[in-house]
Design a protein around this motif. Structure first.
Motif, PDB file in Angstrom:
ATOM      1  N   PRO A   1      -6.254  -1.568   1.556  1.00 33.98           N
ATOM      2  CA  PRO A   1      -5.335  -1.592   0.412  1.00 33.98           C
ATOM      3  C   PRO A   1      -4.249  -2.660   0.577  1.00 33.98           C
ATOM      4  O   PRO A   1      -3.612  -2.773   1.624  1.00 33.98           O
ATOM      5  CB  PRO A   1      -4.733  -0.181   0.429  1.00 33.98           C
ATOM      6  CG  PRO A   1      -5.784   0.663   1.067  1.00 33.98           C
ATOM      7  CD  PRO A   1      -6.411  -0.208   2.123  1.00 33.98           C
TER       8      PRO A   1
ATOM      9  N   ALA B   1     -10.433  -6.401  -0.930  1.00 32.07           N
ATOM     10  CA  ALA B   1     -11.168  -5.362  -1.653  1.00 32.07           C
ATOM     11  C   ALA B   1     -12.521  -5.891  -2.097  1.00 32.07           C
ATOM     12  O   ALA B   1     -12.674  -7.097  -2.364  1.00 32.07           O
ATOM     13  CB  ALA B   1     -10.374  -4.888  -2.869  1.00 32.07           C
TER      14      ALA B   1
ATOM     15  N   GLN C   1     -10.527   5.888  -2.571  1.00 35.25           N
ATOM     16  CA  GLN C   1      -9.692   4.877  -3.224  1.00 35.25           C
ATOM     17  C   GLN C   1     -10.511   3.647  -3.572  1.00 35.25           C
ATOM     18  O   GLN C   1     -10.372   3.082  -4.667  1.00 35.25           O
ATOM     19  CB  GLN C   1      -8.531   4.489  -2.302  1.00 35.25           C
ATOM     20  CG  GLN C   1      -7.444   5.544  -2.176  1.00 35.25           C
ATOM     21  CD  GLN C   1      -6.693   5.743  -3.477  1.00 35.25           C
ATOM     22  OE1 GLN C   1      -6.020   4.835  -3.963  1.00 35.25           O
ATOM     23  NE2 GLN C   1      -6.817   6.929  -4.054  1.00 35.25           N
TER      24      GLN C   1
END
Length: 294
Positions: free
Chosen positions: A90, A94, A156
Motif C-alpha cells: 500500500p 500495486a 485490500q
C-alpha cells in the motif's frame, strides 16, 4: 465459454530479467519442447521501484519489447503472453493495468510478498531465517497477527487493484512447516480463508494453483491449500495451474499433483487466457478467458 480441447498452459514463470535463471527465449524454447500451448512470462515488478529480485525500472521496456519479439518469432509454435507478477505494498506499488500501461501487458498477476508494519517491512517469501527474524522484530512472534495482516493485504489488493490472476493466495504457509507460527486447522485461520474466498469471488479474478513449493522442495503441496481450494470450488472461482518456475526444467513441474488437488476439491474445469486475433487491440483488451473441462 467452455472448450473441449485440453490445452497445456502456464502463466507464471520468471526469467533473468528478474530473479529467474534463464533467458526469456530459453523459457519459450523449453515450453515448446514440453508441449505447452500457451505460455505467459510474468517477471517480478514493483514499478517504479525494485528490490534486487524485480525487473529494474529502467529495464521494463526492454523486457516488454523482448517478449513481444518472441511472440512474433515463435508464433507458429506457441502462443506467448506478456505479463508481470506485480507486488502490492500500500502506497508504494500495486498490480494495476493503469500503473503499467506504458508496457502494454496482456495480463497481470497480483501478489503479496511483503508485510509492512510500524516496526518495518519484510518479505514473507524469503528464507526461513529471514521470515523468523521479521516475525520476531515486526510482530513479536505473534503468528496470528502476521497471518491476519497478510490476508488483510490480500483483501485490500483484491478490492482496490485491477489484475487478472491472484498469485499464490496463501503464500504465508511457505515457512510455516518449519517455523510453525500458526495452525491451519484453527478456526480463526479458516475464518480468514472464508473472508478471502468471498473477496476473490467478488473481484472476479482467476486464482492460480501454484506448484512453486513442490518444485523448490519446500513442501509437497500447492498454493492454495485444500480448504481454500474447496471454498473456491463452492464459489465457482476459476482456477489455472501455474508452476512459478524460475528455470526451464520446472515449467510444468508439479502439474500432476496440482490436477489431483483441483479434482479433490471438486473443481471440474480450468481457465485459459489466450489472445484475440486482432492486432488493433491493446493490453488486456487483447485477451479472452475461456474454460476447459478436466
Amino acid at each position: 465459454m467452455t472448450s473441449n480441447k485440453q490445452l497445456k498452459v502456464n502463466y507464471h514463470c520468471h526469467t533473468n530479467f528478474c530473479d529467474g535463471n534463464d533467458s526469456a527465449e530459453d523459457m519459450v524454447i523449453s515450453a515448446i519442447n514440453k508441449n505447452i500451448d500457451i505460455l505467459g512470462i510474468s517477471s517480478h515488478t514493483m514499478f517504479p521501484f525494485a528490490e534486487d529480485w524485480h525487473i529494474a525500472p529502467r529495464c521494463h521496456k526492454e523486457y516488454a519489447d523482448t517478449i513481444s519479439g518472441l511472440k512474433e518469432k515463435y508464433k507458429d509454435k506457441i502462443q506467448l503472453l506478456l505479463g508481470f507478477e506485480a507486488d502490492f505494498i500500500p502506497g508504494i506499488c500495486a498490480p494495476d493495468f493503469d500503473r503499467l500501461k506504458e508496457f502494454n501487458p496482456d495480463y497481470l498477476i497480483g501478489s503479496v510478498h511483503y508485510v509492512p508494519h510500524p516496526n518495518g517491512i519484510f518479505a514473507i517469501d524469503d528464507s526461513t531465517e529471514n521470515v523468523a527474524r521479521g516475525l520476531k522484530e515486526c510482530f513479536k512472534n505473534n503468528g496470528k497477527r502476521l497471518v491476519q495482516e497478510y490476508f488483510y493485504l490480500e483483501r485490500q489488493m483484491l478490492e482496490h487493484c485491477n489484475f487478472t490472476i491472484l498469485g499464490h493466495p496463501d503464500l504465508i504457509r511457505k515457512r510455516n512447516g518449519v517455523l510453525k507460527f500458526f495452525n491451519e486447522n484453527d478456526g480463526w485461520y479458516k475464518k480468514e480463508l472464508k473472508a478471502l474466498a468471498c473477496c476473490i469471488a467478488k473481484n472476479g479474478c482467476i486464482v492460480e494453483v501454484n506448484t512453486g513449493a513442490i518444485n523448490r522442495r519446500i513442501f509437497d503441496d500447492v498454493y492454495p491449500g485444500p480448504y481454500l481450494l474447496e471454498l473456491l470450488a463452492q464459489k465457482n472461482v476459476p482456477v489455472v495451474i501455474s508452476s512459478d518456475s524460475h528455470n526451464t526444467n520446472d515449467l510444468d513441474g508439479g502439474f500432476d499433483k496440482a490436477l489431483q488437488a483441483i479434482k479433490k476439491a471438486g473443481i471440474t474445469s480450468t481457465a485459459v487466457i489466450s489472445l484475440k486475433d486482432d492486432p488493433a487491440l491493446q493490453g488486456p483488451d487483447r485477451t479472452i478467458i475461456t474454460m476447459q473441462n478436466l
